[in-house]
Design a protein around this motif. Structure first.
Motif, PDB file in Angstrom:
ATOM      1  N   ILE B  91       0.842  -1.199   0.000  1.00 19.07           N
ATOM      2  CA  ILE B  91       0.000   0.000   0.000  1.00 19.07           C
ATOM      3  C   ILE B  91       0.874   1.244   0.000  1.00 19.07           C
ATOM      4  CG2 ILE B  91      -1.658   1.340   1.355  1.00 19.07           C
ATOM      5  CD1 ILE B  91      -2.759  -1.338   2.387  1.00 19.07           C
ATOM      6  N   LYS B  95       2.420   4.414  -4.401  1.00 20.44           N
ATOM      7  CA  LYS B  95       2.320   5.815  -4.804  1.00 20.44           C
ATOM      8  C   LYS B  95       1.005   6.448  -4.407  1.00 20.44           C
ATOM      9  CE  LYS B  95       5.945   5.777  -7.759  1.00 20.44           C
ATOM     10  NZ  LYS B  95       6.661   6.158  -8.922  1.00 20.44           N
ATOM     11  N   ILE B  96       0.416   5.980  -3.320  1.00 19.82           N
ATOM     12  CA  ILE B  96      -0.755   6.706  -2.847  1.00 19.82           C
ATOM     13  C   ILE B  96      -0.266   7.989  -2.216  1.00 19.82           C
ATOM     14  CG2 ILE B  96      -2.041   4.602  -2.417  1.00 19.82           C
ATOM     15  CD1 ILE B  96      -1.536   5.179   0.598  1.00 19.82           C
ATOM     16  N   ALA B 177      12.513  -2.572  -1.567  1.00 20.44           N
ATOM     17  CA  ALA B 177      12.484  -3.552  -2.646  1.00 20.44           C
ATOM     18  C   ALA B 177      11.380  -3.220  -3.642  1.00 20.44           C
ATOM     19  CB  ALA B 177      12.285  -4.946  -2.072  1.00 20.44           C
ATOM     20  N   ILE B 179       9.962  -0.371  -4.273  1.00 22.04           N
ATOM     21  CA  ILE B 179      10.267   0.857  -4.992  1.00 22.04           C
ATOM     22  C   ILE B 179      11.226   0.569  -6.147  1.00 22.04           C
ATOM     23  CG2 ILE B 179      11.706   2.912  -4.691  1.00 22.04           C
ATOM     24  CD1 ILE B 179       8.947   3.485  -3.923  1.00 22.04           C
ATOM     25  N   ASN B 180      11.995  -0.499  -5.986  1.00 27.81           N
ATOM     26  CA  ASN B 180      12.965  -0.851  -7.017  1.00 27.81           C
ATOM     27  C   ASN B 180      12.374  -1.626  -8.180  1.00 27.81           C
ATOM     28  OD1 ASN B 180      15.706   0.035  -6.713  1.00 27.81           O
ATOM     29  ND2 ASN B 180      15.610  -0.919  -4.693  1.00 27.81           N
ATOM     30  N   PRO B 182      10.882  -2.262 -11.492  1.00 23.75           N
ATOM     31  CA  PRO B 182      10.834  -1.380 -12.663  1.00 23.75           C
ATOM     32  C   PRO B 182       9.407  -0.951 -12.993  1.00 23.75           C
ATOM     33  CG  PRO B 182      12.216  -3.275 -13.089  1.00 23.75           C
ATOM     34  CD  PRO B 182      11.590  -3.507 -11.764  1.00 23.75           C
ATOM     35  N   GLU B 184       8.186   0.147 -15.642  1.00 22.65           N
ATOM     36  CA  GLU B 184       7.717  -0.236 -16.981  1.00 22.65           C
ATOM     37  C   GLU B 184       6.864  -1.490 -16.936  1.00 22.65           C
ATOM     38  OE1 GLU B 184      10.782   0.368 -16.130  1.00 22.65           O
ATOM     39  OE2 GLU B 184      11.135   2.301 -17.101  1.00 22.65           O
ATOM     40  N   GLU B 187       3.484  -0.635 -15.639  1.00 19.99           N
ATOM     41  CA  GLU B 187       2.718   0.075 -16.671  1.00 19.99           C
ATOM     42  C   GLU B 187       2.190  -0.900 -17.707  1.00 19.99           C
ATOM     43  OE1 GLU B 187       1.511   2.971 -16.643  1.00 19.99           O
ATOM     44  OE2 GLU B 187       2.541   3.212 -14.712  1.00 19.99           O
ATOM     45  N   ALA B 194      -4.663  -5.241 -16.017  1.00 22.83           N
ATOM     46  CA  ALA B 194      -4.545  -5.850 -14.691  1.00 22.83           C
ATOM     47  C   ALA B 194      -4.936  -4.827 -13.625  1.00 22.83           C
ATOM     48  CB  ALA B 194      -3.113  -6.308 -14.457  1.00 22.83           C
ATOM     49  N   ASN B 195      -5.649  -5.276 -12.579  1.00 22.62           N
ATOM     50  CA  ASN B 195      -5.976  -4.339 -11.503  1.00 22.62           C
ATOM     51  C   ASN B 195      -4.878  -4.345 -10.447  1.00 22.62           C
ATOM     52  OD1 ASN B 195      -6.343  -6.491  -9.745  1.00 22.62           O
ATOM     53  ND2 ASN B 195      -8.523  -6.659 -10.241  1.00 22.62           N
ATOM     54  N   LEU B 207       8.667 -10.336  -8.186  1.00 23.13           N
ATOM     55  CA  LEU B 207       9.909  -9.627  -8.479  1.00 23.13           C
ATOM     56  C   LEU B 207      10.754  -9.382  -7.225  1.00 23.13           C
ATOM     57  CD1 LEU B 207       9.057  -7.083 -11.273  1.00 23.13           C
ATOM     58  CD2 LEU B 207      10.791  -8.873 -11.318  1.00 23.13           C
TER      59      LEU B 207
END
Lengths: 288, 289, 441
Positions: B91, B95-96, B177, B179-180, B182, B184, B187, B194-195, B207
């Motif tokens: 959560i 990026k909330i 972890a 935040i690392n 990628p 892309e 996106e 995908a939700n 990942l």
């Protein structure tokens, strides 16, 4: 970095908004709970022993005892210990991070035999209980004439934090992209250049994370200091805390004051380092 | 090209200093712990070699197994709590708005020393003036629990502050972890429709599985050798209800002057941790395949 | 750019670190050279009275050291102070490496025995004979004596009383109890009015044990617990089991503060200091808190009274002047000390001056006999010193007398007894098993 701040560009449905509302409510409540200890500590630092025990921890001190801070600073010897804590922590953290990065780099990026053995050696080193080490370590340092010498503290902090730091770094190194490093190898860079110029900067956020963890451990440590150091001039701030613990009487107000004094510097450094975690953000987040 | 990455000098230069430190300052103590475990030694005066006596005693020592069980329970709790931390980290890292601020606040308790945390929680659990029981009686509950003083509840009561104390440690690592990961990939998944849950479960978590695996090991081993808060808050009591391996070892070695036996317990703990780590690695490797 | 800056910062810090640690180690070298170079005899002295928590003790020790150094310009005392828990642990580590300080403090009996018989402490019979003849309270030197040799100079002497809140007693028309039955009735009255009769920190074990020890003394006679240690009587003796049962009877009636098995002595003390509990069984080391301590409000101090533990009807202990108590810390000299004679001299000076100054200077009862004539201290001190002089028996705390092994077990079992996790019979049996195992060794 900025261009990635696409956030949720989807339209917001009412249901989603309610869900977000609940989420934020929970987040705020948890945040308050996490902040409560700081408030509690501050209140504690202004109380007398009588007020600390047998009363609700919410109760405000009748007349705030600011002199607890003076007690802490002078009777607890904090003025003397403070500087030691600072430089032991800095030196040990830096040494640990650089040594652990070396090892992790060698373990995940380089080709050699015995990797598994070496990794296992570091992992097992994490498993020894602290109290098993005291008597042997005292003997070792004693033979090396390092008792009552800050070198013994720096060495202990560095060494005992190495295994856990290596393990954390390992998790990150494994998931970091290798493309840049591979490209650098193609370009004929030396290992050292790759390590210092590419890998180390790329892992800055992780290093910031492990730096925070190491810093907290070292800052709050006292068993090693008490065991290997005997002169006042080499002791650290946690010893100051323990100076208020007596056989028949413990001065909790002064302990609170010492803890407030001692938590401020790491709080500040923590907030500073904490931003590095995202700033360094995926420096090498190469496409793909 | 391979030569660069198998440069022997570099490898030695990178690994040897750390290895020497660890061998010298940790493995000598480990070896000595094993050695003392073969002795009848009070820590003062003469040692007497007694072979495997201490270990034989250990195997039949009910208290040791009881403490081991408590440590294992703590390990299970810690691993389960990782799931909670993962959710929180997902959560916070998604990026909330305010995520960064929340993260900073959530980690603050970790900065406090165990001395402070222990005192705080002793006060929270106080049966008469404590925070929890004050709240409970506000809601009209008369028979409030005794928490740390109740042998049936003490162990679980003492787990709460431990798990709470380490929340910051795990969240800060998981956060870094996540935040690392990628951007892309995320996106791309989003464009594929995908939700948030699917992205978290299918992309983010796999990942960072390397980091998660390490955290599981750290949680288990850290719990098995855990000492601090338990010793300060309950001293292993009442009546050994919260005794864990490390507190038991400490009491034997430093409290009762049975340094030989204490060392045997320490060595037992080491073997247990190794076994647990080996098992975790087996299990997680299978899972990944 | 920032990335680069960070890397440079790290490197810079690393270099700074190396330089700094280099500097400091060299400076410490020169310091240690200075030590040997100043031509003085350096005596290491370790004690466990930190300035922060035991200010009066700390200051008194500092004062005595200063006087000693003034009298002996060729001697310097290097002091190391740790809190009691860490002091215990460090002493252990030091002893394991044969590195005890020249002079240090030790608890009596069971704690001192491994060090004494393990050849770490030096016998001090000669100075006790020469400098302290008949000056110690009877029974104190014996607490540090093993196989006929005495290994420490006793410094503390404490006995235990039930301290009580006079105001609460007055409010409910209660009198100081003469018998245990009276005490229980006081409890009943207080409970009826919603006041906690007594507070006890049974997490720590030893505060809880005081109740048990007094009951054993009153029911089974003053020597019974010492006899247990010496193997003459078993813990399963009906008198002792009865004492344990009476403890649980008190627990059952709600005599003690709720949740006490999770309370340390400090936690428990808070209930007495805040006037939420009417009684607190504790030792005379608390006297400053009830008389002179500036940290405790005067109005509370005036409410504190004390009485001797009441007698038990039909019990063998019929003398109310029999106490539970004992010596606390004593000064030892390390057998390995390089300056043993000088160390002995310092230890003797320290203990002697301590005996002279401690009551007035710090409110501490020393193990040396004190002349109450012309002493300027609160009345409570005079009363207590009087009681000590008139004591018919002082039974040293059971956990102090026992070996470290049995002592730890005793603490655990006390907590369990108060928490009603074991029956009095099991309580006795587990003690007997441990004592028997020890005797067989």
């Amino acid at each position: 970095m900025k261009e990635k701040k696409i956030l949720d560009s989807k339209p917001r449905s009412p249901l989603r908004q309610i869900a977000m509302g609940i989420l934020y409510f929970i987040l705020v409540v948890v945040a308050l709970l996490q902040l409560y200890p700081l408030v509690w500590l501050f209140l504690l630092s202004l109380k007398t022993n009588q007020e600390v025990f047998g009363m609700s921890p919410f109760a405000l001190p009748k007349s705030p005892r600011w002199e607890n801070y003076i007690n802490a600073w002078f009777d607890g010897g904090i003025n003397q210990y403070f500087f030691n804590s600072v430089w032991y922590t800095i030196v040990a953290v830096v040494l640990t991070l650089i040594l652990a990065s070396f090892v992790t780099f060698a373990l995940t990026r380089m080709e050699w035999k015995f990797k598994g053995v070496v990794l296992a050696l570091f992992m097992i080193a994490y498993m020894i209980p602290l109290h098993s080490t005291l008597i042997p370590l005292f003997n070792i340092y004693n033979k090396m004439n390092l008792i009552d010498n800050p070198v013994s503290i720096i060495l202990s902090y560095t060494t005992f934090n190495l295994p856990i730091t290596i393990m954390i770094l390992l998790g990150f190194y494994q998931s970091l992209p290798r493309e840049i490093e591979e490209a650098a190898v193609m370009d004929g860079c030396s290992v050292h250049r790759i390590f210092f110029r590419i890998t180390l900067p790329m892992t800055a956020p992780v290093l910031a994370t492990t730096a925070i963890i190491n810093m907290i451990y070292n800052w709050n440590e006292f068993v090693f200091v008490n065991t290997f150091i005997s002169s006042e001039k080499w002791k650290t701030i946690t010893v100051g805390v323990n100076n208020f613990v007596g056989q028949y009487l413990t001065d909790w107000g002064a302990i609170g004051a010492t803890l407030v004094i001692s938590i401020l510097p790491i709080l500040i450094v923590y907030l500073f380092l904490s931003d590095r975690i995202i700033e360094g953000l995926v420096a090498g987040s190469v496409k793909g | 090209m391979k030569n660069v990455m198998s440069n022997k000098t570099a490898i030695i230069l990178y690994v040897l200093p750390s290895l020497l430190l660890v061998l010298f300052l940790i493995y000598i103590p480990i070896a000595l712990t094993g050695y003392y475990g073969l002795m009848d030694w009070s820590g003062v005066g003469q040692m007497k070699f007694i072979g495997l006596e201490n270990y034989k005693k250990l195997i039949h020592d009910k208290l040791f197994w009881e403490s081991t069980w408590h440590s294992v329970l703590l390990a299970l709790f810690s691993v389960l709590s990782l799931i909670g931390y993962l959710i929180v980290s997902l959560i916070l890292a998604s990026k909330i708005k305010g995520g960064n601020l929340f993260r900073k606040i959530y980690i603050i308790p970790m900065l406090m020393s165990s001395v402070a945390i222990a005192q705080l929680w002793i006060k929270i659990f106080d049966p008469m003036n404590g925070l929890i029981n004050s709240l409970l009686s506000m809601f009209g509950i008369k028979e409030t629990p005794l928490w740390l003083a109740d042998p049936d509840m003490a162990l679980y009561s003492v787990f709460i502050p431990i798990v709470w104390q380490y929340a910051g440690f795990y969240i800060i690592i998981m956060y870094a972890a996540l935040i690392n990961v990628p951007q892309e990939l995320i996106e791309a998944a989003r464009i594929d429709g995908a939700n948030a849950f699917q992205i978290a479960y299918k992309i983010k978590v796999p990942l960072i599985s390397g980091v998660l695996k390490v955290l599981v090991i750290l949680a288990v081993v850290g719990s098995l050798k855990y000492f601090d808060l338990i010793y300060v808050m309950t001293g292993g009591g009442p009546g050994h209800a919260t005794e864990v391996i490390a507190s038991y070892m400490y009491k034997e070695a430093f409290g009762k002057f049975n340094f030989g036996y204490g060392s045997a317990i320490g060595f037992g703990l080491l073997i247990l941790s190794m076994g647990a780590t080996w098992m975790i690695q087996k299990m997680l490797r299978v899972n990944q395949e | 750019m920032k990335k680069k800056a960070f890397t440079w910062l790290v490197l810079l810090m690393l270099m700074a670190g190396i330089v700094l640690s280099g500097c400091s180690s060299s400076s410490s070298d020169s310091a240690s050279e200075g030590k040997s170079g100043d031509g003085k005899i350096h005596l290491k002295f370790m004690h466990d009275w930190p300035k922060g928590s035991s200010t009066a003790y700390y200051n008194l020790v500092e004062e005595i050291i200063k006087d000693y150094e003034a009298k002996h310009p060729n001697v310097q005392i290097d002091v190391e102070v740790l809190n009691p828990d860490q002091y215990r642990d460090k002493l252990k580590v030091l002893a394991a490496s044969n590195e005890l300080p020249d002079v240090g403090l030790t608890w009596s009996n069971g704690f001192a025995e491994p060090y004494a018989t393990g050849g770490q402490f030096a016998p001090l019979n000669d100075i006790i004979e020469k400098e302290f003849k008949d000056q110690f309270v009877p029974g104190t030197v014996e607490a540090y004596t093993f196989n006929g040799k005495s290994y420490a100079l006793p410094m503390e002497m404490n006995i235990t009383y039930i301290f009580y809140n006079k105001e609460i007693f007055k409010k409910y028309g209660l009198q100081e109890p003469k018998t245990f039955e009276d005490l229980k009735n006081i409890g009943k009255t207080l409970i009826k009015h919603g006041v906690i009769p007594a507070t006890v920190g049974s997490k720590d074990g030893w505060p809880a044990s005081m109740w048990f020890m007094y009951l054993a003394d009153r029911i089974g006679g003053p020597t019974i617990l010492t006899d247990v240690i010496q193997g003459k009587v078993k813990m399963s003796d009906p008198a002792i089991v009865k004492a344990a049962k009476e403890v649980q009877n008190l627990v059952d009636m709600g005599f003690f503060v709720k949740g006490n098995t999770a309370f340390s002595n400090d936690d428990a003390k808070g209930y007495f200091l805040n006037e939420k509990a009417a009684m607190f069984l504790t030792a005379t080391w608390e006297l400053p808190n009830f008389t002179t301590s500036p940290d405790v409000p005067q109005e509370f101090k005036e409410k504190v009274g004390y009485f001797k533990f009441p007698l038990y009807e039909g019990g063998k202990g019929t003398d109310i002047n029999s106490y539970v108590g004992g010596p606390g810390l004593g000064a030892f000299v390390a057998e390995n000390s390089k300056h043993k004679e000088q160390a002995k001299d310092f230890a003797a000076y320290l203990v002697k001056e301590w005996g002279k100054r401690s009551v007035e200077g710090a409110g501490i009862l020393p193990a040396m006999k004190v002349d109450t004539e012309g002493l300027d201290v609160p009345q409570m001190y005079l009363d207590v010193l009087n009681d000590i002089n008139n004591a018919t028996n002082i039974t040293t705390w059971f956990d102090t007398q026992a070996s470290p092994n049995v002592s730890e077990l005793h603490h655990d079992l006390m907590t369990a007894l108060f928490g009603k996790q074991i029956t009095p019979e099991e309580f006795a049996k587990q003690h007997d098993d441990a004592l028997a195992e020890e005797a067989n060794k």
